[in-house]
Design an enzyme around this catalytic site. Structure first.
Site, PDB file in Angstrom:
ATOM      1  CE  LYS A   1      -1.584   1.642   4.006  1.00  0.00           C
ATOM      2  NZ  LYS A   1      -1.579   3.002   4.532  1.00  0.00           N
ATOM      3  CG  ASN A   2       2.187   2.864   3.562  1.00  0.00           C
ATOM      4  OD1 ASN A   2       1.029   3.229   3.295  1.00  0.00           O
ATOM      5  ND2 ASN A   2       2.580   2.612   4.805  1.00  0.00           N
TER       6      ASN A   2
ATOM      7  NE  ARG B   1      -0.141  10.800  10.096  1.00  0.00           N
ATOM      8  CZ  ARG B   1      -0.521   9.712   9.420  1.00  0.00           C
ATOM      9  NH1 ARG B   1      -1.741   9.245   9.542  1.00  0.00           N
ATOM     10  NH2 ARG B   1       0.313   9.091   8.608  1.00  0.00           N
TER      11      ARG B   1
ATOM     12  CG  ASP C   1       2.586   1.477   9.785  1.00  0.00           C
ATOM     13  OD1 ASP C   1       2.245   2.305  10.647  1.00  0.00           O
ATOM     14  OD2 ASP C   1       2.919   1.789   8.625  1.00  0.00           O
TER      15      ASP C   1
ATOM     16  NE  ARG D   1      -7.420   4.904   5.208  1.00  0.00           N
ATOM     17  CZ  ARG D   1      -6.860   5.969   5.712  1.00  0.00           C
ATOM     18  NH1 ARG D   1      -7.379   6.532   6.752  1.00  0.00           N
ATOM     19  NH2 ARG D   1      -5.777   6.464   5.186  1.00  0.00           N
TER      20      ARG D   1
ATOM     21  CB  CYS E   1      -4.958   6.559  10.565  1.00  0.00           C
ATOM     22  SG  CYS E   1      -5.701   5.200   9.655  1.00  0.00           S
TER      23      CYS E   1
HETATM   24  N1  EPU Z   1       6.953  14.328  11.248  1.00  0.00           N
HETATM   25  C1  EPU Z   1       7.227  15.644  11.555  1.00  0.00           C
HETATM   26  N2  EPU Z   1       7.225  16.539  10.534  1.00  0.00           N
HETATM   27  C2  EPU Z   1       6.984  16.200   9.243  1.00  0.00           C
HETATM   28  C3  EPU Z   1       6.709  14.851   8.928  1.00  0.00           C
HETATM   29  C4  EPU Z   1       6.693  13.931   9.959  1.00  0.00           C
HETATM   30  O1  EPU Z   1       7.461  15.987  12.705  1.00  0.00           O
HETATM   31  O2  EPU Z   1       7.007  17.085   8.373  1.00  0.00           O
HETATM   32  C5  EPU Z   1       6.961  13.327  12.323  1.00  0.00           C
HETATM   33  C6  EPU Z   1       5.604  12.651  12.517  1.00  0.00           C
HETATM   34  O3  EPU Z   1       4.761  13.429  13.341  1.00  0.00           O
HETATM   35  C7  EPU Z   1       6.000  11.315  13.113  1.00  0.00           C
HETATM   36  C8  EPU Z   1       7.340  11.016  12.454  1.00  0.00           C
HETATM   37  O4  EPU Z   1       7.819  12.264  11.952  1.00  0.00           O
HETATM   38  O5  EPU Z   1       6.186  11.458  14.488  1.00  0.00           O
HETATM   39  C9  EPU Z   1       7.301  10.026  11.308  1.00  0.00           C
HETATM   40  O6  EPU Z   1       6.299  10.418  10.364  1.00  0.00           O
HETATM   41  P1  EPU Z   1       6.381  10.031   8.824  1.00  0.00           P
HETATM   42  O7  EPU Z   1       6.390  11.297   8.033  1.00  0.00           O
HETATM   43  O8  EPU Z   1       7.485   9.053   8.630  1.00  0.00           O
HETATM   44  O9  EPU Z   1       5.000   9.300   8.625  1.00  0.00           O
HETATM   45  P2  EPU Z   1       4.031   9.403   7.368  1.00  0.00           P
HETATM   46  O10 EPU Z   1       4.816   9.558   6.131  1.00  0.00           O
HETATM   47  O11 EPU Z   1       2.931  10.348   7.672  1.00  0.00           O
HETATM   48  C10 EPU Z   1       4.112   6.843   6.826  1.00  0.00           C
HETATM   49  C11 EPU Z   1       3.107   5.751   6.619  1.00  0.00           C
HETATM   50  C12 EPU Z   1       2.485   5.387   7.964  1.00  0.00           C
HETATM   51  C13 EPU Z   1       3.596   4.967   8.923  1.00  0.00           C
HETATM   52  C14 EPU Z   1       4.680   6.047   9.017  1.00  0.00           C
HETATM   53  C15 EPU Z   1       5.891   5.627   9.840  1.00  0.00           C
HETATM   54  C16 EPU Z   1       2.320   6.180   4.372  1.00  0.00           C
HETATM   55  C17 EPU Z   1       1.204   6.650   3.513  1.00  0.00           C
HETATM   56  N3  EPU Z   1       2.073   6.220   5.704  1.00  0.00           N
HETATM   57  O12 EPU Z   1       3.398   7.945   7.382  1.00  0.00           O
HETATM   58  O13 EPU Z   1       1.660   4.276   7.702  1.00  0.00           O
HETATM   59  O14 EPU Z   1       3.064   4.746  10.221  1.00  0.00           O
HETATM   60  O15 EPU Z   1       5.143   6.385   7.697  1.00  0.00           O
HETATM   61  O16 EPU Z   1       6.462   4.492   9.311  1.00  0.00           O
HETATM   62  O17 EPU Z   1       3.354   5.770   3.898  1.00  0.00           O
HETATM   63  C18 EPU Z   1      -0.195   2.865   7.946  1.00  0.00           C
HETATM   64  O18 EPU Z   1       0.113   2.343   6.854  1.00  0.00           O
HETATM   65  O19 EPU Z   1      -1.047   2.374   8.741  1.00  0.00           O
HETATM   66  C19 EPU Z   1       0.471   4.103   8.351  1.00  0.00           C
HETATM   67  C20 EPU Z   1      -0.024   4.918   9.272  1.00  0.00           C
END
Ligand code: EPU
Length: 431
Positions: free
Chosen positions: A22-23, A123, A307, A399, A118
């Site tokens: 998915k991701n 975020r 995850d 999802r 979610c």
């Molecule tokens: N963060 C910041 N600033 C930013 C971006 C992130 O402080 O600009 C922080 C976040 O608040 C968090 C950490 O950095 O504490 C990591 O966030 P990340 O950006 O890595 O997460 P994401 O890209 O929003 C993806 C996956 C999530 C998964 C996380 C961590 C996708 C679409 N989503 O989210 O997947 O938990 O990486 O591995 O790729 C899921 O599939 O159930 C899911 C939630």
């Protein structure tokens, strides 16, 4: 409204085939608009709702999306004409913000509504914005609702991420592969889907090196072209079936996986007493007797994935002894423990740490899916518990898990999807 009804207590046995990641898909779909050409994307989990929303957004900006078979699409982005993505398209999923990077790369501008997704705690997207600004874009966020990005041309730059962020790494890669000169992302995310995105972009003619390490170098190119690409298997779907096999005391062969991506999960399962056999593109997980305890700390890849934290907690809830689970990525990812408590789990949460005192068995109960992975944990708990579990809010599970009822049923899980006309009316079977 739909629910899952699970009659638990039967060990899972048999074989299951994992879908595309998915991701990775959520990054690769918007990446396809970086060329004015046709991309064929294979091993795509087309039935999950997040992927459907992304395909809808593609059509919304003028791309043509053609279904070739049940896991392959063709995206023709020759006629993409709009750089605007409205709230209707973004409100349900986080990854819609990848259109900011992709549209910046394509048009030098983007107007994209803030993403949904979610709730796992705050975020923020500050690292995405910092990255775009360092590439030369002007960013404004209107009323905390719309991100407007404009550039008179993007220019490669060194970008150090203050936090390891999957989303920021993806978004910067998307914009930077069309920028003039070299971008170096330091402290980049290393998840398998980052490597998959880089491989996809390189198949389109991009010049990206170092994906999978914490330094990614992107030399911008003037043009990208169409390609045919097959998405990697889903690490988290595979891990979910691995834990389900162990938690039910079963024996399951999980096919179409990359065992290397599953190492952190396999290691912890073995620590809990499961047997894990690795093959070239499959893993077999079996568990005899009660699981043992272990501690988990979630970390960016190659650490234990956040995850997988809720699903693994179900196994630990049934383990002999007390386990400590530390969540270091998201500040609010223990909401599901309240649902597990309804089934008899003994868990105390203090901030980002959960103490799980294992119990001998769980009992079926009405519960809800608080988010995607919390929902997966409820399925595992329902399958391992005695009696009947009803899971509400399963739209979260849809999802990210393709054909979830069929896949669990095929390995002996007694799980049904039912539709209720309204909360007070009789439940009707939806097959
Ligand atoms: N963060 C910041 N600033 C930013 C971006 C992130 O402080 O600009 C922080 C976040 O608040 C968090 C950490 O950095 O504490 C990591 O966030 P990340 O950006 O890595 O997460 P994401 O890209 O929003 C993806 C996956 C999530 C998964 C996380 C961590 C996708 C679409 N989503 O989210 O997947 O938990 O990486 O591995 O790729 C899921 O599939 O159930 C899911 C939630």
């Amino acid at each position: 409204m739909e629910k899952f009804i699970i009659n638990g207590g039967t060990p899972l046995n048999g074989e299951v085939t994992i879908s595309g990641a998915k991701n990775a898909a959520l990054a690769i779909i918007p990446a396809s608009i970086l060329c004015r050409d046709v991309c064929r994307i294979e091993n795509l989990p087309v039935s999950i709702s997040d992927v459907n929303y992304m395909m809808k957004a593609l059509r919304h900006i003028g791309a043509e999306v053609k279904f070739i078979n049940e896991s392959t699409i063709e995206v023709d982005s020759r006629h993409v004409s709009s750089y605007v993505i409205s709230h209707d398209m973004t409100r349900y999923l986080r990854a819609s913000y990848y259109f900011i990077g992709a549209l910046l790369g394509r048009f030098g501008r983007a107007r994209v509504a803030m993403p949904g997704g979610c709730y796992l705690g705050p975020r923020p997207i500050d690292q995405h914005i910092k990255g775009f600004e360092l590439l030369g874009a002007k960013i404004s966020v209107e009323d905390n609702a719309i991100v407007e990005a404009n550039s008179g041309g993007l220019f490669g730059a060194p970008i150090y991420l203050d936090v390891v962020s999957v989303g920021a790494t993806v978004n910067i890669m998307l914009a930077a592969c069309r920028a003039e000169g070299q971008t170096i992302i330091e402290n980049a995310a290393k998840e398998p889907h980052i490597v998959d995105l880089a491989n996809f972009l390189n198949s389109m003619g991009a010049d990206i090196r170092g994906a999978g390490t914490d330094t990614i170098k992107i030399r911008g190119v003037e043009n990208l072209h169409g390609c045919t690409y097959s998405i990697i298997p889903d690490q988290i779907e595979a891990g979910t079936f691995m834990v389900a096999a162990a938690a039910t005391g079963g024996d399951v062969l999980i096919k179409n996986v990359i065992p290397k991506h599953l190492e952190s999960i396999s290691t912890k399962l073995i620590e809990c007493g499961a047997e894990v056999e690795e093959y070239d593109e499959a893993v077999k997980v079996s568990m005899k007797g009660r699981p043992g305890r272990c501690n988990i700390k979630t970390m960016p890849h190659p650490g234990f994935p956040t995850d997988m934290q809720p699903q693994f907690a179900v196994l630990l809830a049934l383990a002999e002894g007390t386990s400590i689970v530390s969540e270091s990525i998201w500040s609010n990812r223990f909401r599901y423990t309240e649902q597990l408590a309804r089934m008899g789990a003994n868990i105390t949460v203090d901030g980002q740490i959960a103490m799980i005192h294992g119990v001998e068995s769980l009992k079926g109960a009405p519960v809800r899916a608080d988010d995607l992975r919390a929902g997966a944990a409820m399925i595992i708990a329902g399958l391992a518990a005695s009696g009947t579990t009803e899971i509400e809010d399963i739209l979260y599970i849809d999802r990210g898990y393709e054909h979830v009822v069929e896949k669990f049923s095929n390995i002996g899980g007694d799980i049904r999807r039912v539709t209720c006309k309204d909360p007070d009316s009789e439940i009707e079977s939806a097959g």
